[in-house]
Write an enzyme that holds these catalytic residues in place. Structure first.
Site, short mmCIF file in Angstrom:
data_model
loop_
_atom_site.label_atom_id
_atom_site.label_comp_id
_atom_site.label_asym_id
_atom_site.label_seq_id
_atom_site.Cartn_x
_atom_site.Cartn_y
_atom_site.Cartn_z
NE ARG A 128 -1.68 -2.52 -12.62
CZ ARG A 128 -2.22 -2.99 -13.71
NH1 ARG A 128 -3.95 -2.79 -14.04
NH2 ARG A 128 -1.87 -3.11 -14.98
CG HIS A 132 1.48 0.75 -16.94
ND1 HIS A 132 1.86 -0.40 -15.86
CD2 HIS A 132 0.20 -0.09 -17.74
CE1 HIS A 132 1.58 -1.81 -16.69
NE2 HIS A 132 0.61 -1.39 -17.01
CD GLN A 190 0.92 -2.30 -21.97
OE1 GLN A 190 0.65 -2.77 -21.09
NE2 GLN A 190 1.55 -2.16 -22.81
CG ASP A 237 -4.16 4.38 -21.03
OD1 ASP A 237 -5.17 3.83 -21.15
OD2 ASP A 237 -3.83 4.99 -20.00
CB CYS A 276 -1.43 -0.06 -22.20
SG CYS A 276 -3.00 1.32 -21.87
NE ARG A 309 2.89 -5.88 -19.70
CZ ARG A 309 2.55 -5.12 -18.80
NH1 ARG A 309 0.56 -4.56 -19.13
NH2 ARG A 309 2.30 -5.25 -17.68
N1 NVA Z 1 -3.74 4.60 -17.52
C1 NVA Z 1 -5.23 3.44 -16.92
C2 NVA Z 1 -3.13 2.19 -17.47
C3 NVA Z 1 -4.13 1.03 -17.63
C4 NVA Z 1 -3.64 -0.28 -17.88
C5 NVA Z 1 -4.67 3.44 -15.70
O1 NVA Z 1 -4.05 3.92 -15.17
O2 NVA Z 1 -5.85 2.62 -15.44
N1 CP Z 2 -1.85 -2.57 -19.88
C1 CP Z 2 -2.47 -2.83 -18.81
O1 CP Z 2 -1.23 -3.32 -17.43
O2 CP Z 2 -2.72 -3.95 -18.59
P1 CP Z 2 -4.31 -4.76 -17.01
O3 CP Z 2 -4.52 -3.32 -16.40
O4 CP Z 2 -4.90 -5.75 -17.97
O5 CP Z 2 -2.65 -5.25 -16.63
#
Ligand code: NVA
Ligand code: CP
Length: 305
Positions: free
Chosen positions: A105, A132, A135, A220, A260, A288
């Site tokens: 990540r 992502h 997800q 989101d 998400c 998930r």
């Molecule tokens: N768009 C959000 C998704 C988190 C799961 C982010 O990148 O923070």
């Molecule tokens: N939706 C998602 O990826 O959540 P986290 O950021 O908690 O992993």
């Protein structure tokens, strides 16, 4: 180096493979819920590099490995040599001699490419600034469980053109559904991603037009991780893009709502919607786990020869 199948974005799988992962996730969920013992990943190890925070992704992949008889190792950027300057190409060469899969990540999608270009084992994108994909597997599983096939269905994306939005665009192209997007000017999704899926995606000025007659409404946060300093500015720009009961009333009567998570009630979504009866966010979050198992299973099988 052998040709390795990675999961950098949804574009790494075709429609048949995408559906195979979803159907396998549903099957695995049924088996786990019937207390069937599975040890699909016995003696397998997943290394997980997190350069950003996570609750769901970390837990889902860690539990996926342990439930299936394998093991997951969590590496934060700070606690590893990455924060002391060891590059991801060297990291990939080291890890791929010891583990069976690597998840990362990161803010920078180039990190995913650098790892995958130098790894003998599959790299999983656990979220980047661009995509992502993990997800989306859970979102499609959830949709399929509740509404059946997503093919030709109508989906509305409201809010920021972020990594989640880009992955919805990829999914619309691969799985043949219609995606209507309503996003403030200046916050549009990735241009190239949009171009590739232009026959499946429509941009709408007004959120009300995007949700009209749709089967799924999704959104989101307005400020993704790393954009916290823009939070106040974004609250202003995005205020007409909240998913509230008025907006939901323009969708199909039996439309579902997904997010998400984590969510900001009162910003991108009204509490009445996310905590209301059209919301399926808990099923979506729990899925998930099953999609993580199905994805790992797919990648291990694809790379077993
Ligand atoms: N768009 C959000 C998704 C988190 C799961 C982010 O990148 O923070
Ligand atoms: N939706 C998602 O990826 O959540 P986290 O950021 O908690 O992993």
């Amino acid at each position: 180096m052998n040709k390795v199948r990675h999961f950098k974005s949804l574009l790494d799988v075709n429609k048949k493979e995408f559906l195979k992962i979803i159907n396998n996730a549903i099957d695995i969920k049924n088996k786990i819920n019937s207390n069937e013992k599975l040890d699909l990943f016995k003696n397998k190890t997943l290394a997980m590099i997190f350069k950003k925070n996570s609750t769901r992704t970390r837990i889902a992949f860690e539990v996926a490995m342990s439930k299936m008889g394998g093991h997951a190792i969590f590496l934060s950027e700070e606690s590893s040599q990455i924060s002391r300057g060891e590059n991801l190409s060297d990291t990939a060469k080291v890890l791929s001699g010891m583990v069976d899969l690597v998840l990362i990540r990161t803010s920078n999608h180039n990190d995913i490419l650098e790892l995958s270009n130098n790894s003998d084992v599959p790299i999983i994108n656990g979220l980047s600034n661009m995509f992502h994909p993990c997800q989306l597997l859970a979102d499609i599983q959830t949709f399929t469980e509740i509404k059946g096939s997503i093919e030709n269905k109508k989906v509305a994306w409201i809010g920021d053109g972020c990594n989640m939005c880009n992955s919805y665009i990829n999914a619309a192209k691969i799985l043949d559904f219609n995606l209507k997007i309503s996003i403030p000017t200046g916050y549009e999704p990735d241009e190239r991603t949009l171009e590739l899926a232009s026959d499946h995606v429509e941009l709408c000025d007004l959120p009300g037009n995007a949700v009209e007659d749709c089967d799924l409404v999704t959104t989101d946060v307005w400020a993704s991780m790393g954009l916290e300093s823009e939070s106040d500015k974004r609250k202003n720009v995005f205020k007409g893009y909240q998913v509230n009961s008025n907006l939901m009333s323009k969708a199909k009567k039996d439309a579902i709502f997904m997010h998400c998570l984590p969510a900001h009630r009162g910003e991108e979504v009204e509490a009445d919607v996310i905590d209301g009866k059209q919301s399926v966010v808990w099923q979506q979050a729990h899925n998930r786990l099953y999609t993580s198992i199905a994805l790992i299973d797919f990648l291990l099988n694809e790379n077993s020869n």
